[in-house]
Design a protein around this motif. Structure first.
Motif, PDB file in Angstrom:
ATOM      1  N   MET A  21      58.942  59.224  33.449  1.00 54.44           N
ATOM      2  CA  MET A  21      58.225  60.214  32.372  1.00 54.44           C
ATOM      3  C   MET A  21      56.597  59.830  32.164  1.00 54.44           C
ATOM      4  O   MET A  21      56.089  60.720  32.103  1.00 54.44           O
ATOM      5  N   ILE A  22      56.512  58.521  32.207  1.00 57.20           N
ATOM      6  CA  ILE A  22      55.235  58.258  32.195  1.00 57.20           C
ATOM      7  C   ILE A  22      54.232  58.504  33.428  1.00 57.20           C
ATOM      8  O   ILE A  22      53.261  58.847  33.283  1.00 57.20           O
ATOM      9  N   ALA A  23      54.844  58.455  34.465  1.00 59.15           N
ATOM     10  CA  ALA A  23      54.305  58.782  35.645  1.00 59.15           C
ATOM     11  C   ALA A  23      54.046  60.194  35.921  1.00 59.15           C
ATOM     12  O   ALA A  23      53.002  60.734  36.192  1.00 59.15           O
ATOM     13  N   GLY A  24      54.919  61.072  35.364  1.00 62.37           N
ATOM     14  CA  GLY A  24      54.691  62.554  35.313  1.00 62.37           C
ATOM     15  C   GLY A  24      53.678  62.789  34.306  1.00 62.37           C
ATOM     16  O   GLY A  24      52.589  63.857  34.594  1.00 62.37           O
ATOM     17  N   VAL A  25      53.538  62.338  33.330  1.00 65.08           N
ATOM     18  CA  VAL A  25      52.290  62.538  32.254  1.00 65.08           C
ATOM     19  C   VAL A  25      51.139  62.073  33.001  1.00 65.08           C
ATOM     20  O   VAL A  25      50.146  62.824  32.970  1.00 65.08           O
ATOM     21  N   THR A  26      50.888  60.976  33.627  1.00 62.72           N
ATOM     22  CA  THR A  26      49.936  60.409  34.332  1.00 62.72           C
ATOM     23  C   THR A  26      49.494  61.536  35.244  1.00 62.72           C
ATOM     24  O   THR A  26      48.288  61.876  35.548  1.00 62.72           O
ATOM     25  N   ILE A  27      50.305  62.099  36.138  1.00 62.03           N
ATOM     26  CA  ILE A  27      50.004  62.819  37.219  1.00 62.03           C
ATOM     27  C   ILE A  27      49.464  64.052  36.483  1.00 62.03           C
ATOM     28  O   ILE A  27      48.300  64.808  37.060  1.00 62.03           O
ATOM     29  N   LEU A  70      44.660  67.705  35.496  1.00 63.59           N
ATOM     30  CA  LEU A  70      43.596  68.274  34.321  1.00 63.59           C
ATOM     31  C   LEU A  70      42.191  67.681  34.643  1.00 63.59           C
ATOM     32  O   LEU A  70      41.193  68.451  34.754  1.00 63.59           O
ATOM     33  N   LEU A  71      41.976  66.609  35.012  1.00 64.88           N
ATOM     34  CA  LEU A  71      41.039  65.896  35.576  1.00 64.88           C
ATOM     35  C   LEU A  71      40.490  66.539  36.682  1.00 64.88           C
ATOM     36  O   LEU A  71      39.252  66.854  36.994  1.00 64.88           O
ATOM     37  N   ALA A  72      41.464  66.899  37.926  1.00 67.17           N
ATOM     38  CA  ALA A  72      40.817  67.643  39.096  1.00 67.17           C
ATOM     39  C   ALA A  72      40.504  69.138  38.642  1.00 67.17           C
ATOM     40  O   ALA A  72      39.507  69.431  39.329  1.00 67.17           O
ATOM     41  N   VAL A  73      41.026  69.584  37.702  1.00 69.53           N
ATOM     42  CA  VAL A  73      40.285  71.022  37.232  1.00 69.53           C
ATOM     43  C   VAL A  73      39.091  70.715  36.742  1.00 69.53           C
ATOM     44  O   VAL A  73      37.951  71.631  37.181  1.00 69.53           O
ATOM     45  N   VAL A  74      38.699  69.850  35.815  1.00 67.50           N
ATOM     46  CA  VAL A  74      37.227  69.620  35.380  1.00 67.50           C
ATOM     47  C   VAL A  74      36.346  69.193  36.650  1.00 67.50           C
ATOM     48  O   VAL A  74      35.064  69.860  36.707  1.00 67.50           O
ATOM     49  N   VAL A  75      36.715  68.459  37.356  1.00 72.52           N
ATOM     50  CA  VAL A  75      35.793  68.032  38.678  1.00 72.52           C
ATOM     51  C   VAL A  75      35.809  69.214  39.577  1.00 72.52           C
ATOM     52  O   VAL A  75      34.613  69.350  40.369  1.00 72.52           O
ATOM     53  N   SER A  76      36.643  69.991  39.597  1.00 71.12           N
ATOM     54  CA  SER A  76      36.541  71.236  40.633  1.00 71.12           C
ATOM     55  C   SER A  76      35.335  71.954  40.235  1.00 71.12           C
ATOM     56  O   SER A  76      34.693  72.518  41.004  1.00 71.12           O
ATOM     57  N   GLY A  77      35.255  72.152  38.980  1.00 72.58           N
ATOM     58  CA  GLY A  77      34.137  73.053  38.481  1.00 72.58           C
ATOM     59  C   GLY A  77      32.687  72.309  38.804  1.00 72.58           C
ATOM     60  O   GLY A  77      31.538  73.157  38.901  1.00 72.58           O
ATOM     61  N   VAL A  78      32.666  71.191  38.630  1.00 72.85           N
ATOM     62  CA  VAL A  78      31.349  70.539  39.156  1.00 72.85           C
ATOM     63  C   VAL A  78      31.052  70.687  40.355  1.00 72.85           C
ATOM     64  O   VAL A  78      29.949  70.907  40.943  1.00 72.85           O
ATOM     65  N   PHE A  79      32.013  70.133  41.551  1.00 72.13           N
ATOM     66  CA  PHE A  79      31.907  70.620  42.841  1.00 72.13           C
ATOM     67  C   PHE A  79      31.635  72.087  43.164  1.00 72.13           C
ATOM     68  O   PHE A  79      30.742  72.182  44.175  1.00 72.13           O
TER      69      PHE A  79
END
Length: 546
Positions: A1-7, A12-21
């Protein structure tokens, strides 16, 4: 459960970083491609693999995205060009499902015909957000863009409904055209009715509560988020189309918005929340595809071996072949639709203006596939009713993902080149409508200031102060009506500022009421309405946040 939340948080972090890239890239790379690449990086991390429950994925992602499409679609353009939009959104979908379905089954016999129809159905919706982003760097007539946006809204619904029928045919092994038509009418009418009634009932109920207890911004925003899920679940429970219910709820929400019953601060914050939801959900869908892509590719390669081709390069050939077939079918349909449009215009006695062949090709090339296609294909069932795996599921998902990538690249490169230097046809500008609306709103604001000034200052010793502040404010609005730049606001004493603030609030609310009245009377485009109302809402929010 915790692993799924972490992923999920990493997604979401990847979505933010994608905009920067994407912004840092020296060349224009479509944002979804960056997000797919980042998803693949996440998928390469040991222990990051996740399994997708198709039904849960469908429920979480599609209702809010479809609802927002319906809410924000420019309705005046949709009504004006309704015949063309319906031709593209319904006729082209059926044309695509039949043409691509038979083509895929012929190209890949390992994909059953019903499953091929499911793939064709989910490839039929186009992504107006992607088209708008790409065409922002190239000249394109606003009317054509509105038609593409209207098509995207309606073909999302029609494509997903067709996919549901095709998947049902795969699962049951039977299909009847007559029975499917009756079922579709039942699903469509019931779904649309449920979406409209639920939105109307919820908005009226919250208006009643707000009148008695006052409006609470957080609750209002949460209600708007729950409406699409409520419409979808209610429709599915009553065996109607949850997809069409979500779209209808969004359209109804757009009309409810024009009643102007919500506080300015609620509108401003709600718009920000929904922009974030749209950005996050679209991004997560593509990141998730990247994370799943290696496993999907391996499964697709296994299916390809069954066709007698033992090299993975055939996967690329299949993607290119299907992409080319989609483009050709769309070009044929656009040409036919244009002929019907010109024929109808000639019968009405209108002046015929034949668009450039480049615009016709551009309308065909603008059939970019995006988040709805991806979200839909990821919801294909994992197993059949008899417990066997869904036929060629990984291959179908891979082909859909490949077509999305090819369509994004083709439109990104091809549309600017195709439309470069194109002389656009003359169109009525929104600027004139906006200027007229500002003038009408300013006149209403002046009337409201005069009335409020008398009420506030009547019988008070400092009535002259109210009159002075009101005079300065009315002069600002008179300058706006005359087209002169507004005078700068003078610094005044604390009480003078409080009087001015209150009068500005009265004026802003009168302006907004006038704008909503023009919108309800269909005298002002939705896009202009939203822009003007947002300006007024920001002013009111600033004045009430003290």
């Amino acid at each position: 459960m915790i692993a799924g939340v972490t992923i999920s948080l990493f997604f979401l972090l990847a979505v933010v970083v994608s905009g920067v890239f994407a912004r840092l890239s020296p060349i224009a790379i479509p944002l979804p491609l960056v997000q797919i690449a980042l998803g693949a990086v996440i998928g390469a991390v040991p222990g990051s693999a996740i399994s997708i429950d198709p039904d849960l994925f469908f429920l979480l992602f599609l209702p809010p995205l479809l609802f927002l499409d319906g809410w924000r679609i420019p309705k005046e353009g949709l009504l004006r060009d309704r015949a063309t939009v319906l031709e593209m959104a319904v006729g082209l979908v059926i044309f695509t499902v039949l043409g691509i379905g038979y083509f895929v089954n012929w190209l890949l016999p390992s994909i059953p015909l019903a499953a091929a129809f499911a793939l064709a159905a989910i490839l039929s919706p186009t992504d107006a957000v992607a088209v708008s982003a790409i065409t922002s760097r190239a000249p394109i007539p606003k009317r054509l863009l509105r038609i593409l946006e209207g098509e995207s809204l309606l073909n999302d619904a029609s494509g997903l409904v067709c996919m549901r029928f095709a998947v049902a045919a795969v699962l049951t092994g039977t299909f009847s055209a007559g029975e499917a038509t009756l079922n579709f009418l039942q699903l469509a009418i019931g779904g649309v009715a449920i979406g409209l009634v639920l939105t109307w009932g919820v908005t009226r109920a919250k208006d009643l509560v707000s009148m008695k207890l006052g409006e609470e911004t957080g609750s209002q925003i949460l209600i708007s988020i729950l409406i699409p899920f409520g419409a979808y679940l209610a429709a599915e429970h009553l065996q109607c189309s949850g997809i069409l219910a979500a779209v209808a709820a969004g359209i109804a929400m757009g009309y409810e918005e024009q009643r102007g019953k919500v506080l300015a601060v609620t509108r401003v914050r709600r718009a920000a929340v929904w922009d974030t939801i749209q950005f996050a959900m679209n991004g997560v869908i593509f990141v998730l595809l990247g994370e799943q892509l290696p496993g999907i590719a391996m499964g697709a390669a296994t299916v390809v071996y069954e066709t007698g081709h033992f090299h993975p390069i055939w996967l690329g050939f299949y993607v290119l072949a299907i992409s080319a077939a989609l483009a050709i079918l769309r070009l044929i349909w656009v040409w036919i639709s244009l002929r019907f449009t010109l024929f109808r215009a000639a019968r009405r006695g209108e002046t015929i203006v034949r668009p450039s062949w480049r615009l016709v090709v551009a309308a065909s090339l603008a059939g970019v596939r995006g988040a709805i296609t991806l979200a839909g294909v990821l919801t294909l069932p994992l197993v059949m009713t008899n417990g066997l795996p869904f036929p060629a599921r990984e291959l179908i998902i891979f082909l859909a993902a490949g077509v999305i990538i090819v369509s994004l690249l083709t439109a990104t490169i091809g549309l600017p080149l195709l439309l470069k230097g194109l002389e656009l046809p003359r169109e009525l500008s929104d600027r004139q409508a906006e200027d007229e609306a500002r003038g009408i709103a300013a006149q209403e604001a002046i009337k409201a200031i005069e009335a409020a000034q008398h009420n506030m200052g009547e019988g008070k010793d400092d009535a002259d102060l109210y009159a002075d502040v009101a005079t300065r404010l009315m002069e600002i609005y008179r300058n706006r009506i005359d087209g002169r730049p507004a005078m700068s606001d003078a610094q005044a004493m604390r009480k003078s500022e409080e009087i001015e603030r209150r009068l500005r609030l009265v004026a802003a609310r009168a302006e907004r009421d006038a704008i909503f009245k023009l919108a309800r009377e269909r005298k002002l485009p939705d896009e202009v309405t939203r822009r003007l109302v947002r300006d007024i809402d920001l002013t009111e929010t600033r004045l009430t946040t003290v």
